[in-house]
Scaffold this motif. Structure first.
Motif, short mmCIF file in Angstrom:
data_model
loop_
_atom_site.label_atom_id
_atom_site.label_comp_id
_atom_site.label_asym_id
_atom_site.label_seq_id
_atom_site.Cartn_x
_atom_site.Cartn_y
_atom_site.Cartn_z
N TRP A 186 0.80 -1.21 0.00
CA TRP A 186 0.00 0.00 0.00
C TRP A 186 0.84 1.27 0.00
CZ3 TRP A 186 1.48 2.81 4.17
CH2 TRP A 186 2.00 2.09 5.26
N ALA A 223 1.11 3.98 -3.38
CA ALA A 223 -0.11 4.76 -3.63
C ALA A 223 -0.39 5.73 -2.49
CB ALA A 223 -1.30 3.82 -3.83
N TYR A 224 -0.15 5.29 -1.26
CA TYR A 224 -0.38 6.14 -0.09
C TYR A 224 0.58 7.34 -0.12
CZ TYR A 224 -0.65 7.44 4.87
OH TYR A 224 -0.80 8.11 6.06
N ARG A 254 2.58 4.17 9.69
CA ARG A 254 2.22 4.41 8.30
C ARG A 254 2.82 5.73 7.77
NH1 ARG A 254 -2.15 1.89 6.06
NH2 ARG A 254 -2.79 3.81 4.99
#
Length: 759
Positions: A78, A81-82, A150
């Motif tokens: 992920w 794209a993040y 994240r």
């Protein structure tokens, strides 16, 4: 809590560590011998101010690239794209912010009053930080402690840079370099030691700490000690050490918040503290690390723009080149010539002689304090009685009454006041106002008499000791290490260290340049000017005598260098006014300094709250049933600590740079030996770790405390070891902690658990 195995690479560590040592300690040790000027630059000065920093960046980048290439491993699917989505949001936010600054600049041009501009800018800045904090609010435990792991490397690098570049870096570093030159004087070691120490420490962070701690899925630094050594005492002592060094650090930041907010708004210092503290608490209290991270990204952009614009303008004004780090070498040579002129100026010698006479008068008062105090009161009262009734006499009478009211009532208070006045006057009576020659490495003379040789050796030893403490302390500061727990992977943690140092270097390469440009402006364009023709910014900043003061001591109507006193904090904050920039740039600089102080205070308060709640009260319990209670207790602890730190800062305890440097000694001595040995030496035991932390902290605190003037005077304790100043107490605490950890592990090798330590 999982761990990731990575292959060891001792050869890479050894090569990079040797290079780090040579370009920092090696070059500094022989800096006096590297005095040759090449292309306008003294070689030793260039290496200490710029060359070593560039090498440090190269070391961290090479280590991250090589280790990530060897380790391999796929990044989370992920992440690309993040990250792309974050880039778009960041670009839009940056564009909106720049448009807001341009709108205020246009409003100033249209006639908007300066207090309104300052109020709108400050209010908008705090509202932006508050809005990010509200948007980032969370009730998830992993987001509160580590932002959900994240945060991509580049954004974690920005957040880390903001977390790192505190009020000391933004407000005081350039001022410290202005006052101390290369290496400082006497009991004020410093100068370029701060630049080298605060950047070189990231090499230790990258090579020995950050990626290895990220391999443990932990929330706080004390979590590592509990997981690695087992039992309760490693966690408890690590938590207490984290609270101690972080509290010392956060007091300095809140002091900076009060200084800038009061300057920007005109409010009292204490009210400025509370106003700025509100912005800190919203981010930390509502969203924990998640809110703090994205607030710090915004704060980094603001503070770096606020720092680079004035120094680039001054560089362009003086040299025609706006790239300050490349341009200020030519000004160094001019400053050397101006220093020689000032040292041989008859007017300067006359001022120094007057100060020396004042020192003798104060010495006479201190010889019999009670009699001198009585005579002073009698003299002032007689002068008051002799005045007439004219308006001029009435004004003089009011001044005399204020002098009488300011006189101490007791002899001991008078002794303290005159002793302080003597120290200040004695400094002013020194050549160059007790400032070191800017490019000269260390005081004294290695080829001079015995006293000059001793001064040289002592100055060099204190420079090296302070640099060592700052470097090792960087590898142990809990609020900095926690930032690398927020990255998605070990690979991202390594990249994040490289991004962090790159972002930090933008400021640290320009700070020496700003000090040089301001010093040249003062020596070349202000010294020798008529007092009545001095620029208006000097009158504005002289309202606070601790920041700036000047007086016509010899009565010739001209400003001499010895008649001017500039505090460290004013060099950066007044740089737009010194360069003649519009008022909006002064507001931008103040807001940048506020962002620097707030960003570091955010991280520090969060670290302290988590240590008190997560590590001490609940001892790392991550059970879902108690996790939310832990978060709530952490928020409550954060609020209490913030108020205590605000109270301590309101007492104006010490200079910002001193407080910050002291916290590095505490972090380095209390945490680094047991942490690094625990990573790289499997035989490190629980008893060894506990012994090392206690001994390291004990030695450091004893040396600082025994040489703290009130304690030293009351107990008759103290005395410097090998002439090392107390701010560098970690130079004794770190090896003592390392030895205690090693010997304790050999003597008591058993431990409760034997986890796999990441390589």
């Amino acid at each position: 809590m999982t761990q990731v195995q990575t292959p060891r690479s001792w050869r890479l560590h050894a090569v990079l560590l040797t290079l780090w040592f040579v370009v920092s300690f090696g070059v500094v040790f022989f800096a006096r011998d590297l005095g040759a000027v090449v292309g306008g630059w003294p070689i030793g000065f260039w290496f200490a101010a710029q060359g070593a920093v560039l090498v440090f960046i190269g070391i961290v980048v090479v280590f991250a690239w090589r280790k990530n290439r060897v380790d391999g491993g796929a990044e989370p699917p992920w992440l690309p794209a993040y990250t792309a989505r974050l880039h778009r949001r960041f670009g839009r936010a940056l564009a909106v912010g720049l448009l807001g600054v341009l709108a205020l600049a246009a409003a100033q041009y249209a006639g908007m009053p300066k207090p309104w501009i300052a109020g709108v800018f400050l209010g908008s800045t705090l509202m932006m930080f508050t809005g990010i904090g509200v948007y980032g609010r969370t009730s998830r435990v992993d987001e509160y402690y580590v932002a959900g792991r994240r945060v991509p490397a580049v954004y974690n690098g920005m957040a880390t840079a903001a977390d790192w570049m505190s009020a000391a870096s933004f407000i005081s570093l350039s001022g410290g370099l202005y006052l101390q030159g290369f290496s400082g004087l006497g009991d004020q070691p410093g100068g370029l030691a701060y630049v080298l120490g605060w950047t070189g420490g990231f090499c230790l962070l990258a090579l020995f700490v950050a990626p290895y701690l990220r391999a443990f899925d932990i929330y706080t630094l004390p979590d590592y000690f509990a997981l690695r050594y087992g039992g309760v005492w490693p966690r408890r002592i690590a938590a207490l050490a984290a609270v101690l060094c972080s509290f010392t650090y956060v007091v300095a930041q809140i002091y900076g918040v009060g200084l800038i907010t009061s300057r920007l708004t005109g409010l009292h210092f204490e009210i400025g503290i509370l106003l700025g503290l509100g912005g800190v608490l919203v981010c930390s209290f509502l969203g924990g690390m998640r809110a703090v991270t994205w607030t710090q990204v915004a704060q980094y952009v603001l503070l770096i723009l606020a720092f680079l614009l004035p120094v680039s303008w001054l560089s362009y004004q003086q040299t025609g080149n706006p790239i300050a780090p490349f341009a200020y070498g030519q000004q160094l040579q001019k400053i050397t010539q101006l220093e020689a002129q000032i040292l041989h100026s008859p007017a300067e010698q006359e001022v120094i002689a007057i100060y020396q006479d004042r020192v003798r008068q104060i010495d006479a008062k201190l010889g019999d304090v009670e009699a001198a105090l009585r005579l002073e009161k009698t003299t002032l009262r007689n002068q008051l009685l002799d005045l007439g009734d004219t308006p001029a006499d009435q004004a003089k009478a009011m001044a005399l009454r204020r002098e009488i009211a300011a006189l101490p009532r007791e002899a001991e208070a008078a002794r303290a006041m005159w002793t302080r006045q003597r120290e200040e006057t004695l400094e002013q009576a020194q050549p160059l106002g007790h400032l070191h020659r800017h490019t000269q490495a260390f005081a004294g003379d290695p080829q001079g008499n015995a006293q000059e040789q001793a001064a040289y050796q002592n100055s060099r030893a204190n420079f090296l000791a302070l640099m060592f403490c700052l470097m090792v302390g960087t590898a142990g500061l809990p609020h900095l290490l926690t930032r690398f727990f927020t990255t998605p992977s070990v690979q991202q943690a390594r990249q994040s260290v490289a991004w962090s140092l790159g972002f930090i270097a933008l400021l640290y390469l320009c700070a020496p340049a700003l000090a040089v440009f301001v010093k040249y402006e003062i020596m070349a364009n202000l010294v020798g000017q008529h007092i009545s023709a001095l620029p208006s910014w000097m009158g504005q900043w002289s309202r606070d005598a601790s920041l700036l003061s000047f007086s016509d001591v010899n009565g010739d109507g001209l400003l001499q260098f010895a008649e001017l006193h500039i505090g460290a904090d004013v060099v950066m904050l007044a740089s737009p006014e010194i360069g003649g920039l519009p008022y909006i740039f002064s507001v931008l600089v103040a807001a940048g300094g506020l962002a620097a102080a707030l960003s570091t205070a955010d991280g520090l308060l969060l670290t302290i709250g988590n240590a008190l709640a997560h590590d001490l009260a609940f001892e790392g319990d991550t059970d879902p049933a108690t996790a939310m209670r832990t978060v709530m207790w952490s928020k409550f602890a954060l609020l209490v600590v913030a108020l205590l730190a605000a109270y301590a800062a309101a007492q104006r305890p010490a200079a910002i740079l001193y407080l910050v440097a002291a916290s590095f000694s505490l972090a380095g001595a209390g945490l680094v030996p047991a942490m690094v040995l625990g990573i790289f030496w499997r035989r490190t035991s629980r008893v060894g770790a506990v012994s090392g932390m206690l001994v390291g902290l004990g030695v450091t605190l004893y040396y600082m405390g025994s040489n703290f003037p009130p304690i030293k005077g009351a107990l008759g304790s103290g005395g410097l070891w090998w002439g090392i100043q107390p701010v560098s107490a970690g130079v004794f605490g770190v090896p003592a902690g390392l030895l205690a950890t090693f010997l304790g592990s050999l003597a008591w090798p058993k431990r409760a658990i034997d986890p796999q330590v990441p390589a």
